[in-house]
Design a protein around this motif. Structure first.
Motif, PDB file in Angstrom:
ATOM      1  N   SER A  95      60.097  33.140 -21.113  1.00 22.96           N
ATOM      2  CA  SER A  95      59.566  33.797 -22.486  1.00 22.96           C
ATOM      3  C   SER A  95      59.148  32.740 -23.435  1.00 22.96           C
ATOM      4  CB  SER A  95      60.604  34.612 -22.860  1.00 22.96           C
ATOM      5  OG  SER A  95      61.796  33.984 -23.232  1.00 22.96           O
ATOM      6  N   HIS A 104      52.109  42.001 -31.448  1.00 16.64           N
ATOM      7  CA  HIS A 104      52.864  42.762 -30.617  1.00 16.64           C
ATOM      8  C   HIS A 104      52.845  44.373 -30.724  1.00 16.64           C
ATOM      9  CE1 HIS A 104      54.120  38.805 -29.071  1.00 16.64           C
ATOM     10  NE2 HIS A 104      54.440  39.161 -27.956  1.00 16.64           N
ATOM     11  N   GLY A 131      57.667  44.300 -18.359  1.00 13.65           N
ATOM     12  CA  GLY A 131      57.408  43.229 -19.303  1.00 13.65           C
ATOM     13  C   GLY A 131      58.533  42.500 -19.400  1.00 13.65           C
ATOM     14  N   ASP A 153      61.357  39.456 -19.145  1.00 12.46           N
ATOM     15  CA  ASP A 153      61.686  38.313 -18.541  1.00 12.46           C
ATOM     16  C   ASP A 153      62.570  38.293 -17.414  1.00 12.46           C
ATOM     17  OD1 ASP A 153      61.938  35.528 -17.535  1.00 12.46           O
ATOM     18  OD2 ASP A 153      61.758  34.742 -19.478  1.00 12.46           O
ATOM     19  N   ARG A 164      55.810  33.113 -24.776  1.00 13.38           N
ATOM     20  CA  ARG A 164      55.217  34.696 -24.600  1.00 13.38           C
ATOM     21  C   ARG A 164      54.307  35.200 -25.899  1.00 13.38           C
ATOM     22  NH1 ARG A 164      58.259  38.614 -27.528  1.00 13.38           N
ATOM     23  NH2 ARG A 164      59.887  37.629 -28.856  1.00 13.38           N
ATOM     24  N   HIS A 195      60.566  41.047 -23.638  1.00 11.52           N
ATOM     25  CA  HIS A 195      59.459  41.843 -23.028  1.00 11.52           C
ATOM     26  C   HIS A 195      58.230  41.670 -23.862  1.00 11.52           C
ATOM     27  CE1 HIS A 195      57.140  45.737 -22.481  1.00 11.52           C
ATOM     28  NE2 HIS A 195      58.141  46.156 -21.598  1.00 11.52           N
ATOM     29  N   SER A 196      57.094  41.480 -23.079  1.00 10.63           N
ATOM     30  CA  SER A 196      55.697  40.957 -23.449  1.00 10.63           C
ATOM     31  C   SER A 196      55.305  41.902 -24.568  1.00 10.63           C
ATOM     32  CB  SER A 196      54.898  41.252 -22.284  1.00 10.63           C
ATOM     33  OG  SER A 196      54.757  42.490 -21.642  1.00 10.63           O
ATOM     34  N   HIS A 197      55.775  43.186 -24.746  1.00 13.73           N
ATOM     35  CA  HIS A 197      55.259  43.839 -25.832  1.00 13.73           C
ATOM     36  C   HIS A 197      56.074  44.140 -27.241  1.00 13.73           C
ATOM     37  CE1 HIS A 197      53.026  46.810 -22.662  1.00 13.73           C
ATOM     38  NE2 HIS A 197      52.416  45.563 -22.852  1.00 13.73           N
TER      39      HIS A 197
END
Length: 295
Positions: free
Chosen positions: A6, A136, A257, A259, A9, A75-77
């Protein structure tokens, strides 16, 4: 749950005047400073960036809030606000050793501390600006100093999704005391003002009572109708994938999303508390320990 790290990210990161982009934690600190400036100059514009609503991780200190925030924040968002923003929740009172008024440490008398606290009206704008700068969809923040003011939190952050982390109070008091003893040594005079000594067992007993009050404060808010998801730290260690998936479902995020590398690093299996070295357990703390199944 995705694999990988992450660290990067945040994409390209924040550009520095000289050299390459800042990444990870350093970039987040820069964004947080920028977010405060933006919030002061354009508060309403920043606040509009808080849709959908933020995610707030709460609990007593040393209960695993940092671990949970890190997992969900991977989380990617999700943009994770650095630290706990306690200087915004409790301006002039945090950090305690530089407080503007004569107030006991938070863990000694939460009610007195919170009675003097006046959360900054810019909190929604700061979080919104940070989310905007991070590019994000959601913002996550955490604090171990708002359990007693959740009604105020909800009024400032409508729709906020609150996740409470609980851990065995005996383990919490032991870990908390180890951390706090260094501060007591450093600021001995200020702590002595409140008759706080560095005696290990006495400090653990005080912090156990603090843990019980924190848990009870959240329970009272829950009884009054506030929706709060409770996450048990010991269960997280046994099955992190299942627990994190439940949190993501509660806050409205998919589980693709996160990691996966971080989840694999979670230490499996809680250690049983060493009861023969436990601090003196007062009746109120015993009741909470029993209610949560720790005794």
């Amino acid at each position: 749950m995705t694999g990988g790290s992450s660290v990067d990210r945040h994409g390209a990161g924040v550009r520095r005047p000289f050299g390459g982009p800042l990444r990870g934690a350093r970039a987040d600190m820069v964004r947080a400073r920028m977010a405060r400036s933006i919030a002061r100059s354009a508060p309403r514009f920043s606040e509009r960036s808080l849709l959908p609503p933020p995610i707030l991780i709460i609990g007593c200190g040393r209960s695993g809030t940092t671990l949970v925030a890190g997992l969900v924040g991977s989380h990617s968002h999700v943009a994770m606000f650095p630290g706990e923003a306690n200087e915004l929740w409790h301006p002039g009172l945090y950090p305690w050793h530089r407080a503007d008024v004569d107030v006991p440490p938070f863990w000694l008398d939460e009610n007195r501390f919170l009675a003097l606290s006046n959360p900054s009206p810019l909190i929604p704008s700061v979080l919104g600006a940070f989310c905007l700068l991070s590019k994000h969809r959601r913002i996550l923040t955490k604090s171990v100093m708002v359990c007693g003011i959740l009604n105020r939190v909800v009024s400032m952050l409508p729709g906020v999704r609150i996740v409470e982390v609980v851990r065995n109070g005996l383990d919490v008091s032991r870990s908390y005391a180890r951390k706090e003893r260094a501060k007591i040594e450093r600021y001995a005079g200020r702590y002595a003002r409140w008759n706080i000594t560095n005696t290990e067992r006495e400090l653990e007993a005080l912090l156990l009572r603090h843990w019980a009050r924190q848990v009870s404060s959240v329970d009272e808010a829950r009884i009054s109708g506030l929706e709060v998801l409770r996450v048990v730290y010991e269960e997280l260690l046994v099955d992190p994938v299942h627990i994190v998936r439940g949190i993501l479902n509660y806050v409205g995020l998919d589980d693709e999303g996160v990691d996966g590398g971080l989840l694999k690093q979670v230490r499996r299996g809680p250690r049983p508390p060493v009861l023969d070295s436990a601090p003196a357990i007062d009746p109120s703390s015993r009741e909470v320990l029993c209610r949560l199944g720790y005794l």
